[in-house]
Design a protein around this motif. Sequence first.
Motif, PDB file in Angstrom:
ATOM      1  N   ALA A 342     -33.955 -12.953  49.571  1.00  0.00           N
ATOM      2  CA  ALA A 342     -34.139 -13.754  50.776  1.00  0.00           C
ATOM      3  C   ALA A 342     -32.962 -13.516  51.709  1.00  0.00           C
ATOM      4  N   VAL A 343     -33.269 -13.180  52.959  1.00  0.00           N
ATOM      5  CA  VAL A 343     -32.214 -12.901  53.935  1.00  0.00           C
ATOM      6  C   VAL A 343     -32.436 -13.760  55.168  1.00  0.00           C
ATOM      7  N   ILE A 344     -31.333 -14.102  55.850  1.00  0.00           N
ATOM      8  CA  ILE A 344     -31.357 -14.898  57.072  1.00  0.00           C
ATOM      9  C   ILE A 344     -31.100 -13.967  58.245  1.00  0.00           C
ATOM     10  N   ASP A 378     -33.129 -26.764  59.171  1.00  0.00           N
ATOM     11  CA  ASP A 378     -31.725 -27.065  59.454  1.00  0.00           C
ATOM     12  C   ASP A 378     -30.780 -26.387  58.474  1.00  0.00           C
ATOM     13  N   GLN A 379     -31.241 -26.069  57.294  1.00  0.00           N
ATOM     14  CA  GLN A 379     -30.359 -25.475  56.291  1.00  0.00           C
ATOM     15  C   GLN A 379     -29.864 -24.082  56.682  1.00  0.00           C
ATOM     16  N   ILE A 380     -30.633 -23.400  57.509  1.00  0.00           N
ATOM     17  CA  ILE A 380     -30.214 -22.044  57.890  1.00  0.00           C
ATOM     18  C   ILE A 380     -29.766 -21.977  59.345  1.00  0.00           C
ATOM     19  N   GLY A 381     -29.862 -23.076  60.099  1.00  0.00           N
ATOM     20  CA  GLY A 381     -29.352 -23.112  61.450  1.00  0.00           C
ATOM     21  C   GLY A 381     -30.412 -22.827  62.499  1.00  0.00           C
ATOM     22  N   ALA A 382     -30.109 -23.258  63.720  1.00  0.00           N
ATOM     23  CA  ALA A 382     -31.037 -23.054  64.827  1.00  0.00           C
ATOM     24  C   ALA A 382     -31.055 -21.583  65.231  1.00  0.00           C
ATOM     25  N   GLY A 383     -32.227 -21.119  65.671  1.00  0.00           N
ATOM     26  CA  GLY A 383     -32.362 -19.736  66.107  1.00  0.00           C
ATOM     27  C   GLY A 383     -32.361 -18.734  64.973  1.00  0.00           C
ATOM     28  N   LYS A 384     -32.538 -19.214  63.740  1.00  0.00           N
ATOM     29  CA  LYS A 384     -32.548 -18.325  62.571  1.00  0.00           C
ATOM     30  C   LYS A 384     -33.830 -18.545  61.769  1.00  0.00           C
ATOM     31  N   LYS A 385     -34.158 -17.577  60.943  1.00  0.00           N
ATOM     32  CA  LYS A 385     -35.277 -17.699  60.017  1.00  0.00           C
ATOM     33  C   LYS A 385     -34.926 -16.971  58.733  1.00  0.00           C
ATOM     34  N   SER A 386     -35.550 -17.419  57.655  1.00  0.00           N
ATOM     35  CA  SER A 386     -35.331 -16.814  56.340  1.00  0.00           C
ATOM     36  C   SER A 386     -36.588 -16.060  55.927  1.00  0.00           C
ATOM     37  N   GLY A 421     -27.237  -7.304  60.840  1.00  0.00           N
ATOM     38  CA  GLY A 421     -26.383  -8.485  60.773  1.00  0.00           C
ATOM     39  C   GLY A 421     -26.986  -9.573  59.914  1.00  0.00           C
ATOM     40  N   ALA A 422     -27.827  -9.224  58.956  1.00  0.00           N
ATOM     41  CA  ALA A 422     -28.494 -10.212  58.095  1.00  0.00           C
ATOM     42  C   ALA A 422     -27.538 -10.716  57.023  1.00  0.00           C
ATOM     43  N   LYS A 423     -27.838 -11.922  56.551  1.00  0.00           N
ATOM     44  CA  LYS A 423     -27.040 -12.528  55.486  1.00  0.00           C
ATOM     45  C   LYS A 423     -27.958 -12.984  54.367  1.00  0.00           C
ATOM     46  N   LEU A 424     -27.434 -12.862  53.125  1.00  0.00           N
ATOM     47  CA  LEU A 424     -28.229 -13.349  51.991  1.00  0.00           C
ATOM     48  C   LEU A 424     -28.310 -14.876  52.039  1.00  0.00           C
ATOM     49  N   ARG A 425     -29.481 -15.378  51.709  1.00  0.00           N
ATOM     50  CA  ARG A 425     -29.648 -16.817  51.655  1.00  0.00           C
ATOM     51  C   ARG A 425     -29.287 -17.291  50.262  1.00  0.00           C
ATOM     52  N   GLY A 426     -28.394 -18.254  50.169  1.00  0.00           N
ATOM     53  CA  GLY A 426     -27.952 -18.733  48.883  1.00  0.00           C
ATOM     54  C   GLY A 426     -28.946 -19.641  48.200  1.00  0.00           C
TER      55      GLY A 426
END
Length: 426
Positions: A342-344, A378-386, A421-426
Motif C-alpha cells: 500500500a502506497v500513499i 484523515d489518516q493519510i492527509g488531505a489531497g492524498k490517496k492510498s 514521491g510515493a510513501k509506504l502506508r504503515g
Amino acid sequence: MRQWAGGVVCKGLVDNYPLPPQDPRVEITTGDVERWLGIQLNAEEIASILRRLEFKVDVEGQKVRATTPDHRLDIGVGITGVADLMEEVARVYGYDRIPETRIADELPVQLGNPPLEKEEALRDLLVNLGLQEVITYRMTSPEREARCLAPGSPANDKPYVVIANPIVSDRNVLRQNLLSSLLEVVERNARIRQRIAIFEISPVFFASENGDLPEEQQRLALVLTGPRHLPGWQPGDTDSMDFYDLKGVINEMLEGMKITDVRYQPARHPSFHPGKCARVMAGERQLGFIGELHPQVRINYELPPTPLLAGDFELEAILQSIPERFDLIPVPAFPPVLEDLAVIVDEDLPAEKVESAIRAGGGAMLADLRLFDVYRGDQIGAGKKSLAYSLTYQAPDRTLTDAEAAKIRQRIVRQLEQDLGAKLRG
C-alpha cells in the motif's frame, strides 16, 4: 391498334427478332469424364449417351462435340455447359454405377482472410463478455444523428451521402455516427428490458469530395445500461453499471485480442459527460472513446434512469494494433511469493503511473499485480490517496527465497519514491 390507330394487321406469323438464339456447342473429352465422374468411357460411349438425349454429336479422337437441341434451354456454355453435359452422362450412365474413389486432384492452397478473421474473433470475444450483437439501419437523417450530440458541440462539416429514392422521408441519408443507431435501439428496448448490453460492428459513410463512391469507415460501438446482474434465485450484484464496468469490458476485449500498452486519458467527446470520458490508446494510436452519456444528450431520448455507458471505436485502429505474434507464458512449475503493498500518492496521480513504476521496479520477477483497494481519509492527509496492490513474485527456474522477495520489494519501493514521491502506508 386497327380500330383506334388505323393499323394494318399482317397475315401469318412474323418473327423479326434481330438476334436469334444460338444452340450451345459444348466440347468434352474422355479425360474430363474420368476426372469429373470417376468412370472410364470411350468417346463413342459418351456420344451414344448424348445422342439418345437428342444432342447432335461429332467425335474426333478423344473429343466429343455436342450441339444442344433447341428444347434444352438448361444447357449452358463454356465451363457451365461442360458441367451440364457431365450431369447428363452421369444420369444416364447411372449414379449407382459410379464407383467410390478418393479425390485425385490436389487441394488448392488455403488462403485466409486475416482482417475478417480478426473481426470475427472480436465479435466472439464481445459475445463471451455478455454483450449481444445488433444490426441497425444504415439509413438515417441528420436530425436523428443530431440527437446524439450535446448542445454547443462543433458541427460536422462532412457532407452526408444523400439517398436518391429513400424508403421513408426520415431516412434519407447514410449514417455518419454508429453510436446514434445503438442509442435508438436502447430507446426502443428500455421499456421491456432492465439490462441492456449491446454492440455493433458496421460502417459509417462520408460523401466523397470528387463525386466518387462514398468513403466507408468501419466502426465498433457498444452500450451498457441497467443492473450488473438481473435478479435471480441466488444473491447477485444488482447495482447499476458504471464507468468502471465499461472500462472492464474494454480491458478484457483488448487483452483478449492481445493488444498491449493500453492507456486511458481524460478526454472530451460531444456525446459523453465531460468528467466521465476517456480516450483509449494503444501505444501512440488512438482506438476510440468511452464514457457516460452526456446529461444533455439523455434528454433527447427516452432512456431508463440508470447510467448509460457507451464506447465508440475505429475498428481499423483496433485491428492494426493486434500483433501478428505474441508470447505464451508457460504454466509455472515453481510456487509464487504473494504480498500486498500500500502506497500513499497525490490525489491527482493516475493509478496507471503507479502501476508502471511498480512494474519497472519489479522487473522480470514481478509476475502479476492487481489494484484491490483505494482509501481516502484523515489518516493519510488531505489531497492524498492510498492505493493497495496485490503483488506476485515468481521465477521460472526456482523457488524464490524470502531474501530475494525482500530485494524485489525494496526495488519497487525505491522506484516509487524516486519517480512519484510515493510513501509506504504503515
